[in-house]
Scaffold this motif. Structure first.
Motif, PDB file in Angstrom:
ATOM      1  N   GLY A   9     -11.477 -26.696 -27.382  1.00 32.00           N
ATOM      2  CA  GLY A   9     -13.351 -27.000 -27.884  1.00 32.00           C
ATOM      3  C   GLY A   9     -12.512 -27.024 -29.217  1.00 32.00           C
ATOM      4  N   ASP A  10     -12.244 -25.786 -29.513  1.00 32.38           N
ATOM      5  CA  ASP A  10     -12.554 -25.802 -31.241  1.00 32.38           C
ATOM      6  C   ASP A  10     -10.796 -26.858 -31.658  1.00 32.38           C
ATOM      7  OD1 ASP A  10     -13.494 -23.372 -31.053  1.00 32.38           O
ATOM      8  OD2 ASP A  10     -12.310 -22.202 -30.739  1.00 32.38           O
ATOM      9  N   LEU A  12     -10.544 -30.105 -30.787  1.00 33.10           N
ATOM     10  CA  LEU A  12     -11.605 -31.149 -30.653  1.00 33.10           C
ATOM     11  C   LEU A  12     -12.489 -31.177 -32.015  1.00 33.10           C
ATOM     12  CD1 LEU A  12     -12.129 -32.026 -26.960  1.00 33.10           C
ATOM     13  CD2 LEU A  12      -9.640 -32.960 -28.569  1.00 33.10           C
ATOM     14  N   ARG A  13     -13.288 -30.446 -32.391  1.00 32.62           N
ATOM     15  CA  ARG A  13     -14.007 -30.309 -33.251  1.00 32.62           C
ATOM     16  C   ARG A  13     -13.420 -30.019 -34.670  1.00 32.62           C
ATOM     17  NH1 ARG A  13     -16.674 -26.847 -29.735  1.00 32.62           N
ATOM     18  NH2 ARG A  13     -15.283 -24.896 -30.729  1.00 32.62           N
ATOM     19  N   ARG A  16     -11.512 -33.896 -34.955  1.00 31.93           N
ATOM     20  CA  ARG A  16     -13.068 -34.544 -35.101  1.00 31.93           C
ATOM     21  C   ARG A  16     -14.115 -34.323 -37.216  1.00 31.93           C
ATOM     22  NH1 ARG A  16     -18.838 -33.660 -34.853  1.00 31.93           N
ATOM     23  NH2 ARG A  16     -18.602 -31.634 -33.154  1.00 31.93           N
ATOM     24  N   ARG A  41     -19.891 -36.346 -32.815  1.00 39.70           N
ATOM     25  CA  ARG A  41     -19.993 -36.673 -31.144  1.00 39.70           C
ATOM     26  C   ARG A  41     -19.862 -38.213 -30.914  1.00 39.70           C
ATOM     27  NH1 ARG A  41     -22.734 -30.711 -29.291  1.00 39.70           N
ATOM     28  NH2 ARG A  41     -20.538 -29.434 -30.164  1.00 39.70           N
ATOM     29  N   TYR A  55     -18.064 -35.903 -23.996  1.00 35.92           N
ATOM     30  CA  TYR A  55     -17.014 -35.742 -24.866  1.00 35.92           C
ATOM     31  C   TYR A  55     -17.897 -34.205 -25.146  1.00 35.92           C
ATOM     32  CZ  TYR A  55     -15.297 -34.659 -29.523  1.00 35.92           C
ATOM     33  OH  TYR A  55     -14.229 -34.454 -29.960  1.00 35.92           O
ATOM     34  N   THR A  56     -19.768 -33.794 -25.250  1.00 39.55           N
ATOM     35  CA  THR A  56     -19.533 -32.796 -25.494  1.00 39.55           C
ATOM     36  C   THR A  56     -19.535 -31.378 -24.371  1.00 39.55           C
ATOM     37  OG1 THR A  56     -21.978 -34.051 -27.133  1.00 39.55           O
ATOM     38  CG2 THR A  56     -22.172 -32.228 -25.986  1.00 39.55           C
ATOM     39  N   GLU A  59     -16.348 -30.810 -25.621  1.00 38.10           N
ATOM     40  CA  GLU A  59     -15.923 -29.439 -27.078  1.00 38.10           C
ATOM     41  C   GLU A  59     -16.646 -27.970 -26.425  1.00 38.10           C
ATOM     42  OE1 GLU A  59     -17.343 -30.712 -30.635  1.00 38.10           O
ATOM     43  OE2 GLU A  59     -15.673 -32.321 -31.132  1.00 38.10           O
ATOM     44  N   GLN A  60     -17.489 -28.214 -25.507  1.00 34.44           N
ATOM     45  CA  GLN A  60     -18.242 -26.817 -25.307  1.00 34.44           C
ATOM     46  C   GLN A  60     -17.517 -26.067 -24.239  1.00 34.44           C
ATOM     47  OE1 GLN A  60     -22.250 -27.993 -24.097  1.00 34.44           O
ATOM     48  NE2 GLN A  60     -22.585 -28.301 -26.598  1.00 34.44           N
TER      49      GLN A  60
END
Length: 302
Positions: A9-10, A12-13, A16, A41, A55-56, A59-60
């Motif tokens: 998730g980190d 991907l963020r 992004r 997102r 997708y959320t 990331e989580q």
């Protein structure tokens, strides 16, 4: 500190945040100020062809096994280079719970002899976590004499961030140091259960603000070839080219060989460096291997 499920998730963020709507061909919304840096997102989900909820959850850290098709779509959206694509795939693998550490690394005697014979070129072998496994005399004169360090300190990343001489040696120290962090990130994705890597990252995070910032940036770097500019205190400035060669039999051992352009001042200065007393003297014991694993023990914690 090494790779974990939350690292997917980190990462991907971070990817992004590094893109803009204009970069991927989306409308930026006009004069309305965006509340988040980079893509939203829902924009990533739209471009990747997945639902926003899916997708959320990625990331989580609430989805454990994205398909290869999803990973390929995300790599395309984020425009990832090969090393970053491989890192994404590593982070998305199911978490393995393994307590045993990988076997100790050992440089083959023939390889030790080979790099020792390269009297005109600095050469060193890095292993897991950038542990310095072997270095010939010119390499010890160029960088530092790892043979005079306690075993736990014989690590390239540790030297890069905790020895002030490293920052003085490299003209482009921020770039070189950030690439070292990227190398550790790449390794962490492949070996998320490496306890010694966790200890190394923890130590460097505490002792170096630069390391902490770059580590949290989640950038990755694969060592292949390149150029490094140094200002050596004994012979002056040099522009060094380097090539890396993964060694057969141990994918985590990489040979680095440094050279210069013929006829350049760097070539002359490197020739001077190889004639310095330290560059022509064998290390204590007459061996180039630094990793004491030959005695069936793992090197001290890096």
């Amino acid at each position: 500190m090494a790779a974990s499920r939350t690292d997917l998730g980190d990462f991907l963020r971070s990817c992004r945040a590094g893109l803009t709507p204009e970069t991927v061909g989306l409308d930026d919304g006009g004069p309305v100020k965006r509340r988040v840096r980079g893509l939203r997102r829902e924009e990533v989900a739209q471009l990747a062809g997945v639902s926003v909820d899916y997708y959320t959850r990625l990331e989580q850290g609430r989805h454990s096994s994205p398909s290869e098709a999803v990973l390929e779509a995300l790599a395309r959206v984020f425009r990832l280079e090969p090393a970053a694509r491989a890192h994404l795939a590593d982070l998305a693998r199911p978490v393995r719970h393994r307590t045993a550490q990988p076997p100790a690394q050992r440089v083959r005697p023939a390889m030790q002899q080979l790099i020792a014979s390269m009297t005109g070129h600095p050469a060193l072998i890095l292993g897991r976590r950038t542990d310095v496994l072997a270095a010939n005399a010119p390499a010890r004169e160029l960088f530092t004499d790892w043979t005079r360090m306690p075993p736990r300190e014989r690590n390239y990343a540790r030297w890069m961030f905790l020895d002030p001489m490293a920052a003085e040696l490299f003209v482009d120290w921020p770039t070189v140091a950030a690439e070292v962090v990227g190398t550790l990130r790449l390794y962490a994705g492949r070996h998320p259960d490496d306890v010694r890597l966790t200890e190394l990252v923890g130590e460097l995070t505490i002792k170096s603000a630069e390391f902490s910032a770059w580590w949290n940036g989640h950038q990755v770097h694969e060592r292949t070839h390149g150029v490094k500019r140094v200002a050596h205190p004994a012979v002056g400035p040099m522009t060094l080219r380097y090539e890396t060669l993964p060694l057969p039999g141990d994918a985590d051992q990489v040979l680095f060989i440094y050279h210069t352009d013929p006829g350049s001042s760097s070539h002359d200065n490197l020739a001077l460096l190889t004639m310095l007393p330290g560059a022509t003297t064998a290390p204590p014991g007459g061996r180039v291997q630094l990793n004491p694993s030959a005695h069936r023990t793992e090197p001290g914690r890096p």
